[in-house]
Scaffold this active site. Sequence first.
Site: not given
Length: 244
Positions: A58, A86, A100, A190
């Site tokens: 993203d 992540y 987010d 997310r």
Amino acid sequence: MPQHPMGPTTTDRTAEPSARVEGLLLVDKPAGMTSHDVVQRVRRVYGERSIGHLGTLDPFATGLLVLLLGRATRLATFIDTEPKVYEAVIKFGDETDTDDSTGTVIRSAAVPAEAAIRAAIGSLTGKVSQIPPAYSAKSVDGTRAYDAARRGEPLDLRPVEVQVHGWDAVRFAGDILTATITCSGGTYIRALARDLGRLTLSAAHLESLRRTRVGEWDVSEAPTLESLTSNPSQITALRVVAGA
């Protein structure tokens, strides 16, 4: 965060220089750029039009992008890109329309107790069924979810099953949780943040995200886009080894 199928660009090869640039390139993506923006920049640096990536990030996220250049794009299906790792920062108290920090707050709630959060993390480990974010690249009958959401007509997205291998180095500080999340491709971090808030009868969203690993490749091996522009890195050659 999920990874979308690669779509290498096809061009008229007669217009290209005789010396082809092909192979694998790691890039540490900065915040504020789409994965396509990075591909466009790399095209200019190397003079190679045919470039694909092994999973998007993203725009607000940072970290590892794995790019394939030239004829190496044909090897995408042979490359193991799992697991993904992540570094996630999740903020409790507010849920947003994008799940987010770039979105608008749509719901607020009290910050839950740490015990409730740890129990919910257990429910979000292993095989997990998650509904993709309303603002995602998921498509229904040719319509992208983010296009429909921007028009105020969000799509009815079906749950998808993903694999969350683990939440490690979990730390709490007030309304902030940080964790290292290892998962399969197609996982929306997310959505994990959003669902963590809901499972604790609270609200949450993903505050920041950094991808540190894709399969065997680590972000520590990746140059920044800025350094790559001024000093192009060596492209790693790829080849397929036939099985016995």
